[in-house]
Design a protein around this motif. Structure first.
Motif, mmCIF file in Angstrom:
data_model
loop_
_atom_site.group_PDB
_atom_site.id
_atom_site.type_symbol
_atom_site.label_atom_id
_atom_site.label_comp_id
_atom_site.label_asym_id
_atom_site.label_seq_id
_atom_site.Cartn_x
_atom_site.Cartn_y
_atom_site.Cartn_z
ATOM 1 N N LEU A 1 0.945 -1.264 0.028
ATOM 2 C CA LEU A 1 -0.039 -0.002 0.139
ATOM 3 C C LEU A 1 0.969 1.194 0.091
ATOM 4 O O LEU A 1 0.333 2.332 0.599
ATOM 5 C CB LEU A 1 -0.919 0.083 1.264
ATOM 6 N N ARG A 2 2.138 1.243 -0.821
ATOM 7 C CA ARG A 2 2.928 2.306 -0.773
ATOM 8 C C ARG A 2 3.029 2.354 -2.504
ATOM 9 O O ARG A 2 2.583 1.795 -3.356
ATOM 10 C CB ARG A 2 4.174 2.144 -0.290
ATOM 11 N N PRO A 3 3.558 3.674 -2.639
ATOM 12 C CA PRO A 3 3.694 4.041 -4.172
ATOM 13 C C PRO A 3 4.841 2.894 -4.899
ATOM 14 O O PRO A 3 5.678 2.310 -4.131
ATOM 15 C CB PRO A 3 4.510 5.451 -4.214
ATOM 16 N N SER A 4 4.236 2.452 -5.991
ATOM 17 C CA SER A 4 5.159 1.244 -6.492
ATOM 18 C C SER A 4 5.801 1.604 -7.835
ATOM 19 O O SER A 4 6.423 0.894 -8.679
ATOM 20 C CB SER A 4 4.267 0.000 -7.025
ATOM 21 N N LEU B 1 -0.431 3.701 -12.948
ATOM 22 C CA LEU B 1 -1.231 2.736 -12.389
ATOM 23 C C LEU B 1 -1.687 2.811 -10.854
ATOM 24 O O LEU B 1 -2.041 1.825 -10.248
ATOM 25 C CB LEU B 1 -0.628 1.276 -12.598
ATOM 26 N N GLU B 2 -1.705 4.005 -10.448
ATOM 27 C CA GLU B 2 -2.179 4.209 -9.050
ATOM 28 C C GLU B 2 -2.366 5.719 -8.815
ATOM 29 O O GLU B 2 -1.896 6.603 -9.620
ATOM 30 C CB GLU B 2 -0.963 4.006 -7.991
ATOM 31 N N PHE B 3 -3.834 6.165 -7.935
ATOM 32 C CA PHE B 3 -4.101 7.511 -7.726
ATOM 33 C C PHE B 3 -4.670 7.383 -6.108
ATOM 34 O O PHE B 3 -5.033 6.490 -5.625
ATOM 35 C CB PHE B 3 -4.883 7.618 -8.737
ATOM 36 N N GLY C 1 -6.822 12.353 0.288
ATOM 37 C CA GLY C 1 -6.485 11.160 0.481
ATOM 38 C C GLY C 1 -7.604 10.337 1.184
ATOM 39 O O GLY C 1 -7.486 9.249 1.936
ATOM 40 N N ALA C 2 -9.100 10.520 0.667
ATOM 41 C CA ALA C 2 -10.191 9.796 1.161
ATOM 42 C C ALA C 2 -9.945 8.419 0.652
ATOM 43 O O ALA C 2 -10.397 7.414 1.420
ATOM 44 C CB ALA C 2 -11.340 10.577 0.794
ATOM 45 N N ALA C 3 -9.626 8.046 -0.649
ATOM 46 C CA ALA C 3 -9.401 6.802 -0.991
ATOM 47 C C ALA C 3 -8.048 6.710 -1.770
ATOM 48 O O ALA C 3 -7.585 7.725 -2.572
ATOM 49 C CB ALA C 3 -10.717 6.412 -1.956
ATOM 50 N N TYR C 4 -7.520 5.428 -1.659
ATOM 51 C CA TYR C 4 -6.333 5.186 -2.548
ATOM 52 C C TYR C 4 -6.574 3.831 -3.429
ATOM 53 O O TYR C 4 -7.243 2.732 -2.975
ATOM 54 C CB TYR C 4 -5.080 4.974 -1.837
ATOM 55 N N CYS C 5 -6.033 3.834 -4.635
ATOM 56 C CA CYS C 5 -6.357 2.849 -5.679
ATOM 57 C C CYS C 5 -4.881 2.359 -6.264
ATOM 58 O O CYS C 5 -4.019 3.280 -6.711
ATOM 59 C CB CYS C 5 -7.315 3.254 -6.628
ATOM 60 N N GLN C 6 -4.691 1.344 -6.534
ATOM 61 C CA GLN C 6 -3.752 0.721 -7.354
ATOM 62 C C GLN C 6 -4.007 -0.483 -8.175
ATOM 63 O O GLN C 6 -4.873 -1.347 -7.999
ATOM 64 C CB GLN C 6 -2.750 0.279 -6.527
ATOM 65 N N VAL C 7 -3.623 -0.548 -9.368
ATOM 66 C CA VAL C 7 -3.793 -1.719 -10.304
ATOM 67 C C VAL C 7 -2.970 -3.078 -9.878
ATOM 68 O O VAL C 7 -1.795 -2.979 -9.565
ATOM 69 C CB VAL C 7 -3.597 -1.315 -11.691
#
Length: 207
Positions: free
Chosen positions: A91-94, A99-101, A106-112
Motif C-alpha cells: 500500500l505504498r507507491p510502486s 497505475l495508481e492514484f 486522501g479519502a481513497a487510494y487505488c492501485q492496479v
C-alpha cells in the motif's frame, strides 16, 4: 558387462543414443519469498535462472518484497529456467504513476494489481475505515469484493500518489473512476461498478 565389440556396431549406436538422451533431474527452484527485487535478481543469477516480468500484488505489509513465486521453492524448475514473482506494493507507491492514484484529501487510494488472474484487478482502500475493495478489470467478469477492517489498510495514507480531484476521472481501458465530493465511483461500461464513500459507505453492482 558385454563389450560393444560383442554387441556389434548397431547395438553400440543404440546404447550411445540412449546415453545421450539421458538428462540429469532438474534442480529445485530456490526460495525468493521475502526478498527484494534486487536480491531476487542476485539469487536468480546465481542459480542460472532469469526473472519473468514482475507482477504486483496490492496488500498491506512487505512493501517491495516477494509474496509469491512460481515455481514454488523446492519445486522442479521450468524448462526455460524462468521464475515468476509477485511483489507486494505494501500500500505504498510502486513507481507506476499511471497505475495508481488517490482522491482529494486522501479519502481513497487505488492501485492496479497485475498479480491477478486471468486479468488485472483494481484495488482501492479507505484509510478511515480500513475497508478494501477489489474489482476485476475486464468485461463479463464478476462483481467487486469488499474486505472490511483490513489490518494495515486503516490509516494507510502514503505519499507520492497522483491526485484525482473533484469532478475528475482516472481511466484505464474500459475502466473509468470518477471522484466527487461524496464518493469515488469506478465502473466498466456501466456493467460493473462500485462506489466508495469519502466518509463511509460502499455499494456495488456486477452483471
Amino acid at each position: 558387462m558385454l563389450s560393444t565389440a560383442l554387441l556389434g556396431v548397431g547395438a553400440a549406436a543404440v546404447l550411445g543414443s540412449a546415453t545421450a538422451q539421458e538428462t540429469p533431474p532438474s534442480e529445485p527452484a530456490p526460495r525468493f519469498l521475502g526478498l527484494t527485487v534486487a536480491e531476487s535478481e542476485q539469487v536468480a543469477a546465481a542459480a542460472g535462472m532469469s526473472l519473468m516480468p514482475i507482477r504486483w500484488s496490492v496488500r498491506p505489509g512487505l512493501a517491495g518484497r516477494v509474496v509469491a513465486q512460481n515455481p514454488e521453492a523446492g519445486s522442479p524448475r521450468y524448462a526455460d529456467n524462468q521464475v515468476l514473482l509477485d511483489i507486494s506494493t505494501g500500500l505504498r507507491p510502486s513507481r507506476r504513476p499511471a497505475l495508481e492514484f488517490r482522491t482529494t484529501g486522501g479519502a481513497a487510494y487505488c492501485q492496479v494489481q497485475t498479480a491477478a488472474e486471468p486479468v488485472d484487478d483494481l484495488v482501492c482502500w479507505h484509510p478511515r475505515t480500513g475497508n478494501m475493495v477489489r474489482m476485476p478489470i475486464g468485461t463479463g467478469l464478476g462483481s467487486s469484493d469488499l474486505f472490511r477492517n483490513v489490518r494495515g489498510a486503516k490509516g494507510a495514507r502514503p505519499k507520492g500518489f497522483r491526485t484525482v480531484g473533484f469532478g475528475a476521472s482516472w481511466r484505464r481501458g474500459r475502466l473509468n473512476c470518477y471522484s466527487n465530493r461524496k464518493a469515488l465511483t469506478c465502473s466498466i461500461d456501466d456493467l460493473h461498478w462500485f462506489r466508495l464513500g469519502r466518509v463511509k459507505g460502499f455499494s456495488a453492482r456486477g452483471e
